[in-house]
Design an enzyme around this catalytic site. Structure first.
Site, mmCIF file in Angstrom:
data_model
loop_
_atom_site.group_PDB
_atom_site.id
_atom_site.type_symbol
_atom_site.label_atom_id
_atom_site.label_comp_id
_atom_site.label_asym_id
_atom_site.label_seq_id
_atom_site.Cartn_x
_atom_site.Cartn_y
_atom_site.Cartn_z
ATOM 1 N N HIS A 37 38.445 73.286 -9.884
ATOM 2 C CA HIS A 37 39.465 73.265 -8.833
ATOM 3 C C HIS A 37 39.765 74.685 -8.365
ATOM 4 O O HIS A 37 39.803 74.979 -7.179
ATOM 5 C CB HIS A 37 40.744 72.602 -9.339
ATOM 6 C CG HIS A 37 41.902 72.800 -8.417
ATOM 7 N ND1 HIS A 37 41.949 72.219 -7.168
ATOM 8 C CD2 HIS A 37 43.016 73.564 -8.521
ATOM 9 C CE1 HIS A 37 43.059 72.603 -6.565
ATOM 10 N NE2 HIS A 37 43.719 73.421 -7.360
ATOM 11 N N SER A 38 39.980 75.569 -9.326
ATOM 12 C CA SER A 38 40.254 76.978 -9.010
ATOM 13 C C SER A 38 39.887 77.766 -10.253
ATOM 14 O O SER A 38 39.436 77.209 -11.254
ATOM 15 C CB SER A 38 41.736 77.192 -8.676
ATOM 16 O OG SER A 38 42.510 77.086 -9.857
ATOM 17 N N GLU A 94 33.138 85.508 -9.945
ATOM 18 C CA GLU A 94 32.873 86.441 -11.047
ATOM 19 C C GLU A 94 33.914 87.559 -11.078
ATOM 20 O O GLU A 94 34.378 87.965 -12.142
ATOM 21 C CB GLU A 94 31.470 87.056 -10.894
ATOM 22 C CG GLU A 94 30.351 86.124 -11.304
ATOM 23 C CD GLU A 94 30.553 85.542 -12.704
ATOM 24 O OE1 GLU A 94 30.859 86.307 -13.638
ATOM 25 O OE2 GLU A 94 30.421 84.299 -12.849
ATOM 26 N N SER A 127 50.461 77.543 0.146
ATOM 27 C CA SER A 127 50.144 76.731 -1.042
ATOM 28 C C SER A 127 50.690 75.301 -1.021
ATOM 29 O O SER A 127 50.006 74.394 -1.500
ATOM 30 C CB SER A 127 50.646 77.428 -2.310
ATOM 31 O OG SER A 127 49.974 78.645 -2.487
HETATM 32 C C1 LIG Z 1 53.331 69.958 -2.663
HETATM 33 C C2 LIG Z 1 52.362 70.403 -3.722
HETATM 34 N N1 LIG Z 1 52.203 69.669 -4.844
HETATM 35 C C3 LIG Z 1 51.338 70.065 -5.809
HETATM 36 C C4 LIG Z 1 50.640 71.241 -5.660
HETATM 37 C C5 LIG Z 1 49.667 71.691 -6.755
HETATM 38 N N2 LIG Z 1 48.287 71.490 -6.300
HETATM 39 C C6 LIG Z 1 47.575 72.500 -5.766
HETATM 40 S S1 LIG Z 1 46.060 72.015 -5.288
HETATM 41 C C7 LIG Z 1 46.302 70.430 -5.810
HETATM 42 C C8 LIG Z 1 45.223 69.381 -5.655
HETATM 43 C C9 LIG Z 1 44.873 69.094 -4.233
HETATM 44 O O1 LIG Z 1 43.765 68.244 -4.164
HETATM 45 P P1 LIG Z 1 43.064 67.881 -2.808
HETATM 46 O O2 LIG Z 1 44.077 67.798 -1.712
HETATM 47 O O3 LIG Z 1 42.218 66.693 -3.023
HETATM 48 O O4 LIG Z 1 42.147 69.146 -2.455
HETATM 49 P P2 LIG Z 1 40.924 69.770 -3.256
HETATM 50 O O5 LIG Z 1 41.532 70.791 -4.198
HETATM 51 O O6 LIG Z 1 40.218 68.667 -3.956
HETATM 52 O O7 LIG Z 1 40.080 70.443 -2.236
HETATM 53 C C10 LIG Z 1 47.584 70.301 -6.351
HETATM 54 C C11 LIG Z 1 48.119 69.054 -6.894
HETATM 55 C C12 LIG Z 1 50.844 71.990 -4.486
HETATM 56 N N3 LIG Z 1 50.184 73.129 -4.241
HETATM 57 N N4 LIG Z 1 51.695 71.555 -3.533
#
Ligand SMILES: Cc1ncc(C[n+]2csc(CCOP(=O)(O)OP(=O)(O)O)c2C)c(N)n1
Length: 448
Positions: free
Chosen positions: A338-339, A129, A214
């Site tokens: 996701h976020s 929030e 990240s």
């Molecule tokens: C090397 C890299 N590629 C792409 C991203 C963008 N990104 C951030 S989170 C995410 C998804 C990750 O999914 P998962 O590992 O299944 O974790 P969840 O969010 O489902 O917990 C992506 C593609 C990133 N942060 N780093």
């Protein structure tokens, strides 16, 4: 308890129809009649798995395939007929099917785990929030994945942790305070990361939790390396490394597993398989079922805190006593977006999410378990929620009022010692601010 690796289980499968036998090209290439006869014979007597004596007799001598044996049947392996099963201790109703699997933790510990799972959930609601109101820049919830708290309980406080970004419950259980969480999300002067990273990129030297970054999966080979260092130092500890199903597609994941297996590193790879990587469903993420690399692997019900606890405990024993890596795949569902930068209704139905919330929730499961033992009741639930909300809001208000770190912190820690050119850049920035003070909110910053 832990099942063998994928290839071992492939070998246990009955022999399936073989692509080679039906391939028309193979028939014409070898001239027809001989292979046709052989084929007819094979079809008349269905192939059965070779006996262990036969396998031993026909064992190959190539150094790269130590457990293989010669066969005259051309069989392309495409995966497992039967999926890897999912280890569960407690069902949706909090009932334990096999009492021998109940970890039988004390009332105090079980309640502590529960309280932290609820606190995590309440913190997520408040911080989500706060982001919506623009009070913090970003946030990621852990909704539906609160059972990671169970994995934290199974570790020793000296075990070293590497996380992705959805493991706040592990930190909470280790003793990261509400003030620590808020300071990081607010980038205020109490943040041990000095306000340099995005919210939810926590870290704590005291709690042996490496700072989150990240780029996905980079922590996985680092975790393998840290585990190798622990082993060389003769420490009786392991490394725990969390990541998502999406991160497991990165090259770093594959490098890490191979390193860990070949160098015999005491590391647990904990994959949170929540079905999504932002908008990418698992069907587009991978086609296999299970992991090779000679790593002990297990799949668990990620919504069952006891299955997570038991598997982690056993994995820890394997890692620290036998110096082998272990992979745990915890199956769950990402209930939240996701976020805060994501609206998941763009790629999955709201109904599906609602169904998951009610159908299967790790917190509800544990609550039912506790209630069945008279360890928890309605009143305690209400008291906990009121008390934690109060504490969270107090920590939140205090964090919001705090000053940000001093401007100079922007230039420190880039290197161990600040080089000349960085010192010059810092001087330039100070001159610029002196010339145009109205454009820079320096009053919000701590002096030093
Ligand atoms: C090397 C890299 N590629 C792409 C991203 C963008 N990104 C951030 S989170 C995410 C998804 C990750 O999914 P998962 O590992 O299944 O974790 P969840 O969010 O489902 O917990 C992506 C593609 C990133 N942060 N780093």
């Amino acid at each position: 308890m832990l099942r063998a690796t994928r290839w071992a289980s492939v070998l246990r499968q009955p022999i399936r129809p073989r692509l080679g036998r039906f391939h028309p090209g193979a028939r014409s290439l070898t001239g027809g009649s001989r292979i046709d006869q052989k084929q007819a014979a094979a079809e008349a007597t269905p192939a059965s798995a070779p006996s262990s004596e036969e396998k031993a007799r026909r064992r190959v001598h190539f150094p790269g395939a130590r457990n293989s044996y010669f066969t005259d049947q051309m069989d392309f392996i495409s995966g497992l007929d039967e999926a890897i099963p999912t280890y569960q201790v407690m069902d949706n109703e909090g009932k334990v099917a096999d009492p021998s699997q109940d970890p039988n933790l004390s009332q105090e510990t079980a309640v502590k785990i529960y309280r932290n799972m609820v606190t995590l959930n309440l913190m997520d609601v408040i911080m989500y929030e706060a982001q919506r109101q623009g009070r913090i820049s970003f946030y990621m919830t852990t909704y539906g994945e609160e059972s990671t708290v169970g994995s934290a309980e199974a570790l020793d406080p000296q075990d070293v942790i590497f996380g992705q970004y959805r493991e706040a419950g592990v930190l909470l259980h280790r003793g990261y305070t509400l003030r620590d969480f808020m300071a990081q999300c607010y980038s205020n002067r109490h943040d041990s990361g000095k306000g340099r990273q995005m919210p939810v990129h926590y870290g704590s030297r005291e709690l042996n939790f490496h700072t989150i970054s990240s780029p996905l999966a980079t922590q996985i080979p680092q975790a393998a390396g840290a585990a190798y260092a622990l082993k060389r130092a003769g420490r009786p500890h392991c490394v725990m490394c969390y990541f998502g199903d999406g991160a497991a597609s990165e090259g770093d994941f594959h490098a890490a597993l191979n390193f860990a297996a070949t160098l015999k590193c005491p590391v647990i790879f904990f994959c949170r398989n929540n079905g999504f990587a932002i908008s990418t469903p698992v069907e587009e993420q991978y086609k296999g079922d299970g992991i090779g690399y000679g790593v002990h692997s297990i799949r668990v019900d990620g919504n069952d805190v006891w299955a997570v606890y038991n598997a982690t405990k056993q994995a820890r024993e394997l890692a620290t006593q036998q110096h082998v890596p272990v992979l745990i795949e915890a199956m769950t569902y990402r209930v939240g977006h996701h976020s805060t930068s994501d609206d998941s209704s763009a790629y999955r139905s709201k109904k599906e999410v609602e169904d998951w919330k009610h159908k299967d929730n790790p917190i509800t499961r544990l609550r039912k378990y506790l209630e069945a033992r008279d360890w928890w009741n309605e009143q305690q639930e209400a008291d906990l929620r009121t008390e934690m909300r109060k504490q969270l809001l107090a920590a939140f208000a205090a964090a919001e009022k705090e000053k940000k770190p001093a401007l100079s912190e922007l230039f420190t820690d880039v290197y161990d010692k600040s080089p000349q050119h960085l010192q010059e850049q810092e001087r330039e920035l100070h001159e610029l601010i002196k010339r145009y003070p109205e454009y820079y909110p320096v009053d919000d910053l701590a002096d030093k």
